[in-house]
Design a protein around this motif. Structure first.
Motif, mmCIF file in Angstrom:
data_model
loop_
_atom_site.group_PDB
_atom_site.id
_atom_site.type_symbol
_atom_site.label_atom_id
_atom_site.label_comp_id
_atom_site.label_asym_id
_atom_site.label_seq_id
_atom_site.Cartn_x
_atom_site.Cartn_y
_atom_site.Cartn_z
ATOM 1 N N ALA A 133 -71.326 -32.207 -3.889
ATOM 2 C CA ALA A 133 -71.024 -33.550 -3.397
ATOM 3 C C ALA A 133 -71.057 -33.650 -1.871
ATOM 4 O O ALA A 133 -70.452 -32.843 -1.162
ATOM 5 C CB ALA A 133 -69.662 -33.995 -3.914
ATOM 6 N N VAL A 134 -71.790 -34.622 -1.384
ATOM 7 C CA VAL A 134 -71.851 -34.955 0.046
ATOM 8 C C VAL A 134 -71.853 -36.477 0.149
ATOM 9 O O VAL A 134 -72.293 -37.159 -0.779
ATOM 10 C CB VAL A 134 -73.141 -34.420 0.719
ATOM 11 C CG1 VAL A 134 -73.093 -32.907 0.834
ATOM 12 C CG2 VAL A 134 -74.371 -34.848 -0.063
ATOM 13 N N THR A 135 -71.377 -37.002 1.282
ATOM 14 C CA THR A 135 -71.392 -38.460 1.448
ATOM 15 C C THR A 135 -72.606 -38.893 2.272
ATOM 16 O O THR A 135 -73.206 -38.077 2.999
ATOM 17 C CB THR A 135 -70.125 -38.948 2.175
ATOM 18 O OG1 THR A 135 -70.142 -38.403 3.494
ATOM 19 C CG2 THR A 135 -68.862 -38.503 1.452
ATOM 20 N N ALA B 228 -77.719 -27.464 -3.468
ATOM 21 C CA ALA B 228 -77.028 -26.186 -3.241
ATOM 22 C C ALA B 228 -75.511 -26.328 -3.205
ATOM 23 O O ALA B 228 -74.799 -25.555 -3.820
ATOM 24 C CB ALA B 228 -77.521 -25.533 -1.950
ATOM 25 N N PHE B 229 -74.995 -27.323 -2.468
ATOM 26 C CA PHE B 229 -73.539 -27.337 -2.312
ATOM 27 C C PHE B 229 -72.819 -28.572 -2.851
ATOM 28 O O PHE B 229 -71.667 -28.818 -2.510
ATOM 29 C CB PHE B 229 -73.101 -27.001 -0.876
ATOM 30 C CG PHE B 229 -73.883 -27.696 0.207
ATOM 31 C CD1 PHE B 229 -74.724 -26.974 1.036
ATOM 32 C CD2 PHE B 229 -73.757 -29.065 0.402
ATOM 33 C CE1 PHE B 229 -75.432 -27.610 2.041
ATOM 34 C CE2 PHE B 229 -74.466 -29.698 1.407
ATOM 35 C CZ PHE B 229 -75.311 -28.968 2.226
ATOM 36 N N HIS C 34 -76.025 -32.597 -3.432
ATOM 37 C CA HIS C 34 -76.937 -31.655 -2.795
ATOM 38 C C HIS C 34 -77.241 -30.529 -3.791
ATOM 39 O O HIS C 34 -76.329 -30.071 -4.472
ATOM 40 C CB HIS C 34 -76.274 -31.091 -1.520
ATOM 41 C CG HIS C 34 -77.191 -30.259 -0.686
ATOM 42 N ND1 HIS C 34 -77.491 -28.953 -1.004
ATOM 43 C CD2 HIS C 34 -77.883 -30.546 0.436
ATOM 44 C CE1 HIS C 34 -78.328 -28.478 -0.082
ATOM 45 N NE2 HIS C 34 -78.585 -29.427 0.794
ATOM 46 N N PHE D 2 -80.439 -34.318 -4.977
ATOM 47 C CA PHE D 2 -81.580 -34.421 -4.060
ATOM 48 C C PHE D 2 -82.645 -33.405 -4.467
ATOM 49 O O PHE D 2 -82.327 -32.351 -5.018
ATOM 50 C CB PHE D 2 -81.178 -34.058 -2.617
ATOM 51 C CG PHE D 2 -80.014 -34.828 -2.085
ATOM 52 C CD1 PHE D 2 -79.806 -36.162 -2.410
ATOM 53 C CD2 PHE D 2 -79.122 -34.209 -1.208
ATOM 54 C CE1 PHE D 2 -78.725 -36.866 -1.881
ATOM 55 C CE2 PHE D 2 -78.048 -34.904 -0.684
ATOM 56 C CZ PHE D 2 -77.843 -36.223 -1.019
ATOM 57 N N GLN E 155 -72.014 -38.110 5.832
ATOM 58 C CA GLN E 155 -72.320 -36.711 6.205
ATOM 59 C C GLN E 155 -73.827 -36.502 6.364
ATOM 60 O O GLN E 155 -74.270 -35.782 7.251
ATOM 61 C CB GLN E 155 -71.755 -35.759 5.147
ATOM 62 C CG GLN E 155 -70.226 -35.679 5.194
ATOM 63 C CD GLN E 155 -69.615 -35.020 3.978
ATOM 64 O OE1 GLN E 155 -70.258 -34.878 2.931
ATOM 65 N NE2 GLN E 155 -68.353 -34.620 4.104
ATOM 66 N N LEU E 156 -74.598 -37.144 5.491
ATOM 67 C CA LEU E 156 -76.058 -37.030 5.596
ATOM 68 C C LEU E 156 -76.544 -37.574 6.942
ATOM 69 O O LEU E 156 -77.360 -36.938 7.626
ATOM 70 C CB LEU E 156 -76.728 -37.803 4.443
ATOM 71 C CG LEU E 156 -78.262 -37.843 4.478
ATOM 72 C CD1 LEU E 156 -78.864 -36.487 4.132
ATOM 73 C CD2 LEU E 156 -78.814 -38.905 3.504
#
Lengths: 173, 173
Positions: free
Chosen positions: A125-127, A122-123, A120, A69, A130-131
């Motif tokens: 893998a995100v789903t 900064a951190f 993301h 992102f 979660q977003l």
């Protein structure tokens, strides 16, 4: 998914009820230092609508983890809101939110899509799930912040009741 | 005074926008232990409307410091709300708030009255001005609480964003 959309669709009306027509002494006041006023918060929500939620959902759906992102500018509203009234910001936010929810509906997101991952900056893998949950929680975070900022304008006026009011005493109950 | 009334008159609509029609899974959820759900909070606001604000203003105007306020029961809603839907509580609160503001207008409170003192059962002398300011701050305190309780239903769903969401991380920003 339906739940998230139902919650997200309420936020413009909630902000309207809390803020539209209040004296500027209230809507422009902050909690001191570089904290944000309700006016600043609405500008931030507008920027998030333009640069965060739907754009990031699009990146997940189109690129998965292959493309991180774009970083989000938490201070964009200080330039973007200049010269605008709070009423016009509330209108702008309501229109953008409506468009975001139309975009979201047009994506035709499935249960499988909800587990798709993005990256993301900064951190990692995100789903998508979660977003979307974060989008909802972020709305409530800022409704809470606005309530707190407004309440704190009466920090001195409440006198000895200060001790009972967690919102003013600064205790998170 | 006008400012306080303007703020107080908005609260029923704010609660309506936040809560009416939400699934019971959201409105009946709390933050664990003996914390309150949004449903409990609306019941508490109803009891405050009946037993706290206007009744205490009346005592100040009629008796000054000669008669202490009746203690307020912070748990009355657990009995009072039984068997009622959230919608009916929201209607009840809106009607009571409207009546409270009519009562307040009928008192014809002057600037001199605002400095009149009453006696709080726990911390002694308070002014009518402080009572009215506390009424406003108390509304915002509970709007904040409701936003926080709702956001925390997504504590797990937000995944790594948890660290950025002060409302979920429990940090008072």
């Amino acid at each position: 998914m339906d739940e998230a959309v139902a919650l997200l669709s309420r936020t413009p009306a909630t902000l309207d009820t809390l803020l539209r027509g209040l004296p500027e002494a209230w809507t422009a006041a902050n909690e001191g230092g570089d904290t944000w006023s309700p006016y600043d918060v609405v500008g931030h929500l507008i920027h998030a609508e333009r640069a965060d939620w739907v754009p990031r959902a699009k990146i997940i759906l189109a690129h998965g983890e292959a493309r991180a992102f774009d970083p989000f500018d938490r201070l964009a509203q200080f330039a973007d809101s200049q010269g605008k009234t709070l009423s016009s910001l509330l209108d702008e936010f309501a229109a953008l939110r409506q468009q975001s929810l139309r975009d979201l509906a047009a994506f035709g997101i499935t249960d499988v899509d909800l587990d798709r991952r993005g990256r993301h900056p900064a951190f990692g893998a995100v789903t998508l799930r979660q977003l979307l949950a974060t989008w909802v929680a972020h709305d409530f975070d800022h409704i809470m912040q606005i309530s707190r900022v407004l309440a704190r304008q009466y920090s001195d006026e409440v006198g000895p009741w200060r001790a009972y009011l967690r919102i003013i005493a600064g205790v998170q109950g």
